[in-house]
Write an enzyme that holds these catalytic residues in place. Sequence first.
Site, PDB file in Angstrom:
ATOM      1  N   GLU C  58       0.805  -1.224   0.000  1.00 54.19           N
ATOM      2  CA  GLU C  58       0.000   0.000   0.000  1.00 54.19           C
ATOM      3  C   GLU C  58       0.839   1.276   0.000  1.00 54.19           C
ATOM      4  O   GLU C  58       0.439   2.282  -0.588  1.00 54.19           O
ATOM      5  CB  GLU C  58      -0.971  -0.016   1.178  1.00 54.19           C
ATOM      6  N   HIS C 127     -11.676  -5.758   8.121  1.00 52.33           N
ATOM      7  CA  HIS C 127     -12.409  -5.475   6.887  1.00 52.33           C
ATOM      8  C   HIS C 127     -13.654  -4.646   7.187  1.00 52.33           C
ATOM      9  O   HIS C 127     -14.648  -4.730   6.466  1.00 52.33           O
ATOM     10  CB  HIS C 127     -12.818  -6.761   6.172  1.00 52.33           C
TER      11      HIS C 127
HETATM   12  C1  LIG Z   1      -1.847  -5.067   3.506  1.00 52.49           C
HETATM   13  C2  LIG Z   1      -2.931  -5.825   2.859  1.00 52.49           C
HETATM   14  N1  LIG Z   1      -3.376  -5.454   1.655  1.00 52.49           N
HETATM   15  C3  LIG Z   1      -4.354  -6.129   1.052  1.00 52.49           C
HETATM   16  C4  LIG Z   1      -4.939  -7.219   1.641  1.00 52.49           C
HETATM   17  C5  LIG Z   1      -6.070  -7.963   0.939  1.00 52.49           C
HETATM   18  N2  LIG Z   1      -5.596  -9.290   0.593  1.00 52.49           N
HETATM   19  C6  LIG Z   1      -5.857 -10.340   1.371  1.00 52.49           C
HETATM   20  S1  LIG Z   1      -5.065 -11.712   0.860  1.00 52.49           S
HETATM   21  C7  LIG Z   1      -4.397 -10.904  -0.470  1.00 52.49           C
HETATM   22  C8  LIG Z   1      -3.511 -11.633  -1.409  1.00 52.49           C
HETATM   23  C9  LIG Z   1      -2.368 -12.262  -0.709  1.00 52.49           C
HETATM   24  O1  LIG Z   1      -1.605 -12.957  -1.625  1.00 52.49           O
HETATM   25  P1  LIG Z   1      -0.441 -13.896  -1.165  1.00 52.49           P
HETATM   26  O2  LIG Z   1       0.447 -13.164  -0.218  1.00 52.49           O
HETATM   27  O3  LIG Z   1       0.199 -14.488  -2.343  1.00 52.49           O
HETATM   28  O4  LIG Z   1      -1.170 -15.011  -0.277  1.00 52.49           O
HETATM   29  P2  LIG Z   1      -2.274 -16.049  -0.789  1.00 52.49           P
HETATM   30  O5  LIG Z   1      -3.596 -15.444  -0.456  1.00 52.49           O
HETATM   31  O6  LIG Z   1      -2.056 -16.272  -2.233  1.00 52.49           O
HETATM   32  O7  LIG Z   1      -2.028 -17.280   0.016  1.00 52.49           O
HETATM   33  C10 LIG Z   1      -4.779  -9.589  -0.481  1.00 52.49           C
HETATM   34  C11 LIG Z   1      -4.386  -8.601  -1.484  1.00 52.49           C
HETATM   35  C12 LIG Z   1      -4.451  -7.564   2.918  1.00 52.49           C
HETATM   36  N3  LIG Z   1      -4.960  -8.598   3.598  1.00 52.49           N
HETATM   37  N4  LIG Z   1      -3.455  -6.876   3.496  1.00 52.49           N
END
Ligand SMILES: Cc1ncc(C[n+]2csc(CCOP(=O)(O)OP(=O)(O)O)c2C)c(N)n1
Lengths: 338, 338, 325, 325
Positions: C58, C127
């Site tokens: 972010e 959220h």
């Molecule tokens: C700082 C932040 N930004 C956005 C989100 C929304 N969000 C939740 S999971 C996710 C994707 C995470 O991807 P990854 O780290 O590859 O983990 P995966 O879900 O694929 O296991 C996002 C963007 C969040 N939880 N935290």
Amino acid sequence: MTAKERRPRSKETIDQYLLSEQQLEEMYETMLLARRLNERMLALNRQGRAPFFIGGTGQEAAQVGAAMSLKRGEDYLVPYYRDLAMNLVFGMSAREAMLNLLAKKDDPHGGGRQMPSHWGVGSRKVVTGGSVVATQLLHAAGIALAAKMSSDPIVVLTCCGEGSTSKGDFHEALNFAQIHRLPVIFYVQNNGYAISESTEKEMPIAHVADRARAYNMHSASVDGMDAIAVYQTVKPAVDQARRGGGPFLIEARCYRLGAHSSDDDDSRYRPKAELEEWTQKDPITLFRRRVETDKVFPPEELDEIEERVTAEVQDAVEWATNQPDPAPEDALGFVYRE
Amino acid sequence: MTAKERRPRSKETIDQYLLSEQQLEEMYETMLLARRLNERMLALNRQGRAPFFIGGTGQEAAQVGAAMSLKRGEDYLVPYYRDLAMNLVFGMSAREAMLNLLAKKDDPHGGGRQMPSHWGVGSRKVVTGGSVVATQLLHAAGIALAAKMSSDPIVVLTCCGEGSTSKGDFHEALNFAQIHRLPVIFYVQNNGYAISESTEKEMPIAHVADRARAYNMHSASVDGMDAIAVYQTVKPAVDQARRGGGPFLIEARCYRLGAHSSDDDDSRYRPKAELEEWTQKDPITLFRRRVETDKVFPPEELDEIEERVTAEVQDAVEWATNQPDPAPEDALGFVYRE
Amino acid sequence: MAVMTVLEAVRTALGEALDADARTFILGEDVETGGVFRATEGLKARFPGRLIDTPLAESSIVGVSIGAAHYGMRPIAEIQFADFIHSAFDQFVSEASRWSYRTRGESSLPMVVRTPWGGGVHGGQHHSQSIEAYYTHLPGLKVVAPSFPADYRSLLRASVDDPNPVLFLEHKRTYRLIRQEIDGAAAETVIGRSRVTRRGGDLTIYAYGLMLHESLAAAESLSAEGIECTVVDLLTLLPLDVETILETARNTGKVLIVHEDTLTGGFGGEIAALIAEHAFEYLDAPVRRLAAPDIPAMPYAHAMEAFFMPDRDKIATAARELAAY
Amino acid sequence: MAVMTVLEAVRTALGEALDADARTFILGEDVETGGVFRATEGLKARFPGRLIDTPLAESSIVGVSIGAAHYGMRPIAEIQFADFIHSAFDQFVSEASRWSYRTRGESSLPMVVRTPWGGGVHGGQHHSQSIEAYYTHLPGLKVVAPSFPADYRSLLRASVDDPNPVLFLEHKRTYRLIRQEIDGAAAETVIGRSRVTRRGGDLTIYAYGLMLHESLAAAESLSAEGIECTVVDLLTLLPLDVETILETARNTGKVLIVHEDTLTGGFGGEIAALIAEHAFEYLDAPVRRLAAPDIPAMPYAHAMEAFFMPDRDKIATAARELAAY
Ligand SMILES: Cc1ncc(C[n+]2csc(CCOP(=O)(O)OP(=O)(O)O)c2C)c(N)n1
Ligand SMILES: Cc1ncc(C[n+]2csc(CCOP(=O)(O)OP(=O)(O)O)c2C)c(N)n1
Ligand SMILES: [Mg+2]
Ligand SMILES: [Mg+2]
């Protein structure tokens, strides 16, 4: 009839695994339980009985193989939201998993204060976390620092997805941990996606493990669909960290076989062929095929496990459904510790 | 008498430098002006005429060599607080430097609203910055993204110290820039210290340039005490970025010959012997010795430059001192643009 | 005339903004495929190359937007949930909000950061958050928080056109819940003005986002009891429309400030303080705030979430007490 | 009895805390050599291995402290200037302040984050900030902001002993400016209690940090004019001592809230709102706030800095008006 008599060809093979027969059984059972729980959780969500679900289908081998490398009750696990299977290794029951999904009053992970899959139980050394990705990597470094200062020979294993390695906190955690040579394993489950974004949008490198080079940190990249390979990679890293060898960045290459969460429709961005290809590498199928080929267990035993797991999940749902919900005023309290 | 006649041996040597005689003269004069300004600024601080001073003594070669690689008026400079010499390359006068130090009303860098050495002049494409380290690396990436989207063939050069590479924003900026192959040079002046902390407390790697490996980014580490070597390293990187070759991380290995700032007492933490050793490598002395050895300029010409600079600084102090201060109510206004 | 939800109004305004000005572009996590709430759905196909999926970071989303805006583009950034904006806080506090000030207007930052906020969606602690209290304390930034689809559309357009950085708050519970007939042309709403949505002489309710709708519902039912409320839709939280706030407070002599965020240190304190200082002589009752209880974050389980959230019943109860004072 | 400056009181308390509990340690930028303000000077030699110079990365300083506190240590983190804490905001909002709540008290975080705040030192935009408004909106966190050396000493000790995360604000202008005789034993000051520092019947002034001293000076000179002020040293900003605030407001009927931070969205709004709601019937005049003007940050040049900062004269003027109301 001893195990040896029953399966004459398996012993040497098992030795190669570096895992005992009992461990292999646990590995299979835990992966299967995680899978069945996740399936059932999604179903409960679709039935309107749980507002939110996020799961780890496809990542069971990556999780179980890694968690089994730790000393339960001593080492710390700082998980992320897909790590149901790791929590099972650390002592969570199916009933408890369902309490958490259904946000019941007696859910030990906060009694419904957090979304499901935000685990934390002090007595088990599973550390509470929020939804904001990558913050927990710093908590893991902090625990490892405290342990090192206290000459406590523990190891901390913390997890995140590959997308989360773009965050500043990832960088700050690895930098800090390596400067202080802390006993912490940064375990990244590279499942190919951060919600809809595939890895080339998230990072300019082929492997998450390459990120270690900025910190002169030990690293490894392992096939995360193969629980045994995972264990064989993570276990020595944990041992080395425990001996004072410093931190490790380990990437488990796996795949998110489900949607991101119950709110996501992955058909909008995921090529069908890709999903099918990876489905062929389902970690549970692979494991079963391998132990069957190597004749570690007779098929009946694997079937028995399957039945046990099915019954456990069924019991858990029924039991948890009837547990009390939190009362409205439970929202208050515990803001400060006295 | 043409230059060739005057200095028969210099021509081929100059060709090796990849710099014209005029550029070499500018290089020397700018380094010297920066040095003399910094010395005088510290003196003004000690006399109680300027509450705060932070300077770049020891980093003049790193700064001038790099800034001269850019196209003035076209390329963007996103500097940090030690980059006085870079600003001089980009068109700042000695008078203006003193206006800024003394926080005068007509200081074009904010008219006394910011601490000294927080530069920014839109028309020169020098981008305003705060004191919080590393935030500017993201601004640089953003400018580069905008330029790329606009098919504008510019390059952005942004600076920070090696200590600042520990911040999350450093990581996020390099990750973003490499994913999008942006025309931005991340230029890290490794001067051995972050205030009192020497590099081994700041990073677990020998060279800042190693950090590029986490992003699969081009990188270089150059002797930052040698202005010509710096130019020869940065110029090709700038050219390559302009041609669409993507970002570059360049480390200039230099040394902070002064204290961190006027508020710092570096004798508390810096070994005297170390300071003496590095004083031997003073970038201005080194440069002069080299061009003298190579007979690029006759000694008289270098002395003339010295005199010119001294007079310029003296004039600047006198002139700037008599410029008006901001009025109290000038604190208001410009909160929003209409 | 078309009926639009809040979400449709946002999507419409984004399309219009991209159409109107070639310098605009959208960046954020998952925006190319429409974003998790589908606010940017369909835009990538219409505007190739002008939607950029960013890495999950972010601070970089905001920091890169600052640079692009300084260059002269008009970035529209999406932070997936307001709860994830905190790691970009420094870029707002130390950089974006000070840019015009420290350059004395030489450079400003025509950028918008949109983000879904608020609860009531079983989003739990991370959220569901309200973040306005942190951002309304940043002179140099504008903070916009509409309630009705037409205002979402026109204020989002105005935010993109504004030469200053704007934090544009979209209440996620209202995305699909609130509908309104919207004219072909965007309604004339201006950043910095609130609107008196309903007039009544007994007391004034101040609200924004979901709570504005709850307040209107409460006012409706109170009217049946003979209690007539003025309801002010604040619309812009920074800079505040002090004039409208004070005028309505003076008219009714009794005020109720409602927000979904927790009480202590919440944005309501500012409104209460303004009224207590500048409408003091007109007050007939204590300045009343209704807000969520002082706990760290909204709980997930349904009963606790409902307990946390102010709603039409709690608003009506507070208003009734106030009217009876 | 010894005379101590604020800085000496802080240094003394740190030494005492390290002495008293082996689980305490100090981490931050440059702390091993004493820190830029020399608050930790001499401690490394006395407590080998218990001061840790960190990399220049504030989110890691706070995040690592969280982990260490969870483990059972008692970290005392230093953020070099309050202005640089913003990149750690997420670790406060999303993690530290929620830890006890989300574990239902199973785990808490006995950690302190100390940081120098405030202006009047020619620190310009990024070395002068007030940050309390952001942090007093975080239930689960405690925010302490003393004014006198004895309170710095005792409240810092209490903060280290507290099982909850505490943000401990040290006004940097007062570090060497304010002295006080201090007993051998730490004074008995408790987190969560304010102190009535001076009593007078005409009005009450609420302040903390440097402004408390300016308020006392103003009260002194007003007394010569026959205007008698009660002055409340708030000491703890979260959780607030609502009782003392309301009691003094009711007693004097007129109130002046002073802070160095900018007005809109500042912490003073909360105090004004509390009084306007719960002491309404006792009020004889508008609830008055005195604060810095709404500009993004404190300017550097002397004249503008002085214009920005509230001081004894501005306080006296406001109090005089209020007394005459
Ligand atoms: C700082 C932040 N930004 C956005 C989100 C929304 N969000 C939740 S999971 C996710 C994707 C995470 O991807 P990854 O780290 O590859 O983990 P995966 O879900 O694929 O296991 C996002 C963007 C969040 N939880 N935290
Ligand atoms: C985020 C942040 N934290 C702390 C500071 C205080 N500070 C100013 S300069 C500095 C050291 C910077 O070191 P380095 O990046 O190596 O640059 P150098 O000063 O050596 O050129 C510190 C800690 C700051 N400006 N910003
Ligand atoms: Mg992923
Ligand atoms: Mg340095």
